[in-house]
Design a protein around this motif. Structure first.
Motif, short mmCIF file in Angstrom:
data_model
loop_
_atom_site.label_atom_id
_atom_site.label_comp_id
_atom_site.label_asym_id
_atom_site.label_seq_id
_atom_site.Cartn_x
_atom_site.Cartn_y
_atom_site.Cartn_z
N GLN A 54 0.80 -1.22 0.00
CA GLN A 54 0.00 0.00 0.00
C GLN A 54 0.84 1.27 0.00
O GLN A 54 0.41 2.32 0.48
N MET A 55 2.06 1.19 -0.54
CA MET A 55 2.92 2.37 -0.68
C MET A 55 3.45 2.41 -2.10
O MET A 55 3.69 1.37 -2.72
N ARG A 56 3.63 3.60 -2.62
CA ARG A 56 4.17 3.77 -3.97
C ARG A 56 5.64 4.18 -3.85
O ARG A 56 5.96 5.12 -3.12
N HIS A 57 6.52 3.46 -4.56
CA HIS A 57 7.96 3.70 -4.49
C HIS A 57 8.49 4.11 -5.86
O HIS A 57 8.12 3.53 -6.88
N HIS A 58 9.39 5.10 -5.85
CA HIS A 58 10.05 5.56 -7.07
C HIS A 58 11.55 5.25 -7.04
O HIS A 58 12.20 5.28 -8.08
N SER A 59 12.09 4.98 -5.86
CA SER A 59 13.51 4.62 -5.73
C SER A 59 13.64 3.56 -4.64
O SER A 59 12.71 3.35 -3.86
N GLY A 60 14.78 2.89 -4.64
CA GLY A 60 14.99 1.84 -3.66
C GLY A 60 16.47 1.64 -3.37
O GLY A 60 17.33 2.04 -4.15
N HIS A 61 16.76 1.03 -2.24
CA HIS A 61 18.13 0.72 -1.83
C HIS A 61 18.43 -0.71 -2.26
O HIS A 61 17.81 -1.65 -1.78
N TYR A 62 19.39 -0.88 -3.16
CA TYR A 62 19.71 -2.17 -3.74
C TYR A 62 20.83 -2.87 -2.95
O TYR A 62 21.75 -2.21 -2.48
#
Length: 113
Positions: A54-62
């Motif tokens: 239920q959250m929208r993500h545009h970036s992430g920690h890989y």
């Protein structure tokens, strides 16, 4: 077998990434597996916006983790990552064909920008 897990954690808190990698690593070690390498790739934009938990993500920690283990251990790691609400996405692949001569050619996980 040699496996590689590439995970994407929600950005903003490096401690969350450490906790997830620590939990996955402990699971591998408890099942008598061997961790071959862990690599922190940092924060990058996702190829497209993703909605997870239920959250929208545009970036992430890989991050990337290579380990030797049984098939059941690899499935347990995948299940643990899938149930963690801090994870955006993860993928697990088998490297090589199980022979020592092939697997010795794989070095540490690398990320070229």
């Amino acid at each position: 077998m040699l496996y590689e897990v590439i995970g994407i954690v929600r950005p903003g808190n490096l401690a969350e990434v450490k906790e997830i990698v620590l939990a996955a690593g402990q699971l591998v070690l408890q099942q008598k597996g061997v961790i071959r390498g862990i690599s922190n790739w940092g924060i990058f934009s996702l190829p497209k916006a993703t909605s997870v938990h239920q959250m929208r993500h545009h970036s992430g920690h890989y991050f990337a983790m290579r380990f030797d283990s049984s098939i059941k251990t690899q499935q347990a790691v995948r299940n643990m990552l899938a149930l963690d609400p801090r994870m955006i996405r993860h993928a697990a692949v088998k490297l090589g064909d199980g022979k020592l001569s092939t697997m010795s050619r794989f070095g540490a996980p690398e990320w070229s920008t």
